[in-house]
Design a protein around this motif. Structure first.
Motif, PDB file in Angstrom:
ATOM      1  N   GLU A   1     -10.989   2.729  53.721  1.00  0.00           N
ATOM      2  CA  GLU A   1     -11.811   3.910  52.764  1.00  0.00           C
ATOM      3  C   GLU A   1     -11.413   5.750  53.573  1.00  0.00           C
ATOM      4  OE1 GLU A   1     -16.715   5.937  54.084  1.00  0.00           O
ATOM      5  OE2 GLU A   1     -16.512   3.694  54.654  1.00  0.00           O
TER       6      GLU A   1
ATOM      7  N   GLN B   1      -9.874   8.777  51.425  1.00  0.00           N
ATOM      8  CA  GLN B   1     -10.749   9.867  51.411  1.00  0.00           C
ATOM      9  C   GLN B   1      -9.163  10.767  51.431  1.00  0.00           C
ATOM     10  OE1 GLN B   1     -13.053   9.342  55.004  1.00  0.00           O
ATOM     11  NE2 GLN B   1     -14.627   8.698  53.928  1.00  0.00           N
TER      12      GLN B   1
ATOM     13  N   ASP C   1      -7.875  11.379  48.891  1.00  0.00           N
ATOM     14  CA  ASP C   1      -8.935  12.259  47.325  1.00  0.00           C
ATOM     15  C   ASP C   1      -8.230  13.884  48.265  1.00  0.00           C
ATOM     16  OD1 ASP C   1     -11.406  12.343  45.971  1.00  0.00           O
ATOM     17  OD2 ASP C   1     -11.898  13.295  48.407  1.00  0.00           O
TER      18      ASP C   1
ATOM     19  N   TRP D   1     -19.812   7.522  46.147  1.00  0.00           N
ATOM     20  CA  TRP D   1     -18.556   7.819  46.970  1.00  0.00           C
ATOM     21  C   TRP D   1     -19.075   9.190  47.180  1.00  0.00           C
ATOM     22  CZ3 TRP D   1     -13.285   5.738  45.651  1.00  0.00           C
ATOM     23  CH2 TRP D   1     -13.112   4.312  45.477  1.00  0.00           C
TER      24      TRP D   1
ATOM     25  N   ASN E   1     -17.125  11.479  47.974  1.00  0.00           N
ATOM     26  CA  ASN E   1     -16.445  12.738  47.159  1.00  0.00           C
ATOM     27  C   ASN E   1     -16.859  13.012  46.143  1.00  0.00           C
ATOM     28  OD1 ASN E   1     -15.569  10.111  45.750  1.00  0.00           O
ATOM     29  ND2 ASN E   1     -13.198  10.827  45.778  1.00  0.00           N
TER      30      ASN E   1
END
Length: 200
Positions: free
Chosen positions: A60, A64, A67, A122, A124
């Protein structure tokens, strides 16, 4: 020079992220082991548990990180566009094109959903939807698009690009899927325009 405790903690976190990212990209989530994240970079399993909880938590965090880097790249593409509309189209297409990049394809679009669940949920995605809403508001104020309901349209557009990216990443012929998705997205987006003549 003696490093502070904060610097040592950040260094450990950075090394674990780098090791996890390399392992997930080269081997995939299922085949990556604890040793890939710890022993190979001179750290203990306790360090991994302390910073990320477990293998899933590390994945995860890696997603991130990727991203955040992706967002910077997309914002740069938008900033270079000659108009708000071109920026919107270019950014959307660039997002779909990133689905064929090996690291993004494997970690974010294939292993991510398999391990972390529906990417539409998610955290984001909230930022993505907010950014699209701001872009649509600007396009409305410039009288480029019709008087659409901004949040609903932003969610539909984000859903379309995310679904396209997942399709492209999983397709046996991702380049062919990418071309189909790009053409279809531009056709859909052109339907928002006040001027009925299509734009690239």
């Amino acid at each position: 020079m003696v490093r502070t405790r904060k610097e040592m903690i950040e260094d450990t976190r950075h090394r674990l992220l780098a090791a996890g990212r390399q392992a997930f990209a080269s081997k995939g989530y299922a085949e990556s082991s604890m040793d890939d994240f710890t022993a190979n970079v001179g750290l203990t399993r306790g360090a991994l548990y302390h910073h990320f909880g477990d293998k899933k938590g590390l994945l995860e965090a890696v997603i991130q990180q990727i991203d955040a880097e992706t967002s910077v790249r997309l914002h740069a593409i938008t900033a270079q566009a000659s108009s708000t509309w071109d920026g919107f189209i270019n950014e959307s297409i660039a997002y779909m094109e990133m689905a064929i990049e090996p690291e993004i394809q494997r970690i974010v679009l294939l292993d991510g959903p398999a391990v972390l669940g529906n990417p539409a949920l998610w955290s984001n995605q909230n930022a993505c939807i907010q950014g699209t809403m701001e872009c649509l508001d600007k396009l409305k104020s410039e009288h480029v698009i019709q008087d659409i309901e901004v949040e609903a349209t932003a969610r539909l557009l984000n859903g379309a690009t995310l679904s396209a990216a997942l399709w492209i990443a999983a397709d046996p012929q991702p380049l062919a899927a990418l071309e189909k998705a790009k053409n279809a997205f531009v056709a859909l987006a052109n339907g928002l325009l006040k001027d009925s003549s299509p734009k690239a």
